[in-house]
Write a protein that holds these residues in place. Structure first.
Motif, PDB file in Angstrom:
ATOM      1  N   LYS A 130     -39.605  20.174  31.995  1.00 47.43           N
ATOM      2  CA  LYS A 130     -39.791  20.891  30.735  1.00 47.43           C
ATOM      3  C   LYS A 130     -39.336  20.062  29.544  1.00 47.43           C
ATOM      4  CE  LYS A 130     -41.186  24.908  32.392  1.00 47.43           C
ATOM      5  NZ  LYS A 130     -42.515  25.468  32.071  1.00 47.43           N
ATOM      6  N   LYS A 131     -38.384  19.163  29.769  1.00 46.73           N
ATOM      7  CA  LYS A 131     -37.862  18.319  28.707  1.00 46.73           C
ATOM      8  C   LYS A 131     -38.018  16.861  29.120  1.00 46.73           C
ATOM      9  CE  LYS A 131     -34.410  21.670  27.112  1.00 46.73           C
ATOM     10  NZ  LYS A 131     -32.967  21.914  26.877  1.00 46.73           N
ATOM     11  N   LYS A 132     -38.304  16.007  28.114  1.00 47.64           N
ATOM     12  CA  LYS A 132     -38.526  14.583  28.367  1.00 47.64           C
ATOM     13  C   LYS A 132     -39.506  14.397  29.526  1.00 47.64           C
ATOM     14  CE  LYS A 132     -33.969  13.282  26.629  1.00 47.64           C
ATOM     15  NZ  LYS A 132     -32.681  12.605  26.876  1.00 47.64           N
TER      16      LYS A 132
END
Length: 432
Positions: A354-356
């Motif tokens: 979901k992030k990076k």
């Protein structure tokens, strides 16, 4: 409200930092209108006192005091709703009161015309819908004044002040000129300020578009175009299966040993030059860079360009990368050698996390291409049997090798030497 907030409010004309652009414009317009109204009415009162009869100045003077007192109360309290309603009420009723104190339409030279500023101001300070009630009130007071003037004509009340025709005509002209000037200046001020606001909004919109463009380019630098579009419009996890994709790894030979004698900045500079050149080549040949893993570079074809011969394009890209390092020593000042491995087959592709997040590939084809790269000969391009089958009519290959690959066992691998002289290879299309 603190004394500091009061001083800010006084300097800013009642405009607060939290006000939006429309509210700022309305406040500045009403303060500007109050100033114009006070200036015009004071001039009118002075001239009327010099040229007209000596009637009581109590009503006009009280009107001036109320306008100023109400403005100061607004600047102190910041209550714009109260200021707007009371100031418009003064604009509307005070001219009729002054006219009634002088006499009638003729003797007062149509002083009630100043009341027209109330509905006009309401359009600017409140809005078209709210201004209807103020206009109806102005028409009603005008009709009421006309009704009483008509039925009281000739009575002692209507002749309370005897005014010469010259004075009456002069002030009719003065009243029309003053109201016309105030209305013009208000509308001009409103249009200029709205123009500034529009220019500011357009500049903000332009900056937002530039920022959106930078965000789009950044996203496209991380993800393939179709995947980026899906990610923007769909919150679901992205994972796709492909029956056949060509995957290539490029691995720098003896990188760890070379990096031992270099500073971090030198290592970064070396990798950045090489991989940036690879990026340009990958874009030129229309292939999708997947990622870099330390000193390894991963690229694939067939993920979003199934209509072209992506396996051939990958082979051409591999040759271009190899030849670039052999001839361009501004890019390859360390005389680096690379191993290149290519595999073709099914893969799973998707966005992890979901992030990076990163767009990545998984499957036996990816593992095969990686193993071929790690076991290959420096400076050479090796491909698996499926890739060889697809390229053998247009590219030259050495005799096949039977290599032992970790996790795969003995595997038939082919070394790609170059393009056949008889083959017609089209120029790579530059992506739009």
């Amino acid at each position: 409200m603190s004394s500091h907030a009061h001083s800010i409010s006084l300097r800013a004309g009642g405009i607060l930092p939290t006000d939006d652009a429309e509210m700022r414009l309305k406040k500045s317009l009403l303060v500007f209108a109050t100033g114009l109204f006070c200036t015009g009415s004071m001039l009118w009162l002075f001239l009327y006192g010099q040229m007209g009869p000596q009637f009581s100045a109590t009503a006009p003077f009280m009107f001036q005091l109320l306008l100023v007192a109400n403005l100061l109360y607004f600047l102190r309290s910041g209550n714009f709703e109260w200021f707007r309603v009371t100031q418009l009420s003064l604009f509307l009723f005070a001219p009729f009161v002054v006219q009634w104190s002088i006499g009638n339409f003729i003797s007062a030279s149509g002083t009630s015309l100043w009341g027209l500023l109330a509905p006009i101001g309401a359009v600017l300070f409140c809005g078209p819908r709210e201004s209807i009630a103020w206009f109806i009130a102005y028409i009603f007071l005008t009709a009421l004044s006309g009704f009483f003037d008509y039925y009281l004509a000739g009575s002692p009340v209507s002749n309370a002040h005897k005014i010469s025709t010259e004075t009456s005509v002069f002030f009719f002209a003065l009243n029309f000129a003053a109201i016309s000037s105030i209305v013009y200046l208000l509308l001009r001020y409103a249009i200029i300020e709205k123009g500034k606001l529009q220019a500011s909004l357009e500049e903000t919109h332009r900056l937002l578009q530039e920022e959106q463009g930078r965000s789009e380019r950044l996203l496209l630098n991380i993800l393939p175009g179709p995947i980026a579009e899906r990610l923007k419009h769909d919150s679901q996890a992205i994972a796709d299966g492909f029956s056949e994709v060509t995957v290539m790894f490029v691995d720098i030979v003896n990188f760890t040993r070379l990096a031992e004698g270099m500073t971090p900045q030198q290592v970064f500079s070396m990798l950045n030059r090489v991989f940036s050149s690879f990026d340009e080549l990958a874009e030129r040949y229309g292939m999708e860079k997947i990622k870099t893993i330390g000193d390894a570079y991963m690229v694939a074809g067939g993920l979003n360009n199934e209509s072209c011969n992506y396996t051939r394009a990958i082979a051409e890209l591999a040759i271009a990368m190899r030849d670039l390092l052999h001839r361009d020593f501004t890019v390859n000042d360390m005389r680096l050698e690379v191993r290149i491995g290519i595999g073709t087959g099914p893969v799973v592709a998707g966005v992890v996390g979901k992030k990076k997040f990163i767009y990545d590939l998984w499957g036996d084809t990816v593992n095969l291409a990686s193993r071929i790269t790690s076991e290959g000969t420096p400076g050479m391009i090796h491909v698996d049997a499926t890739t060889h089958l697809r390229l053998k009519s247009e590219f030259e290959f050495a005799e096949p090798l039977d290599l032992y690959l970790k996790g795969k066992g003995n595997t038939l691998v082919f070394r790609l030497n170059g393009i056949k002289e008889s083959a017609t290879i089209p120029e790579p299309a530059v992506p739009a």
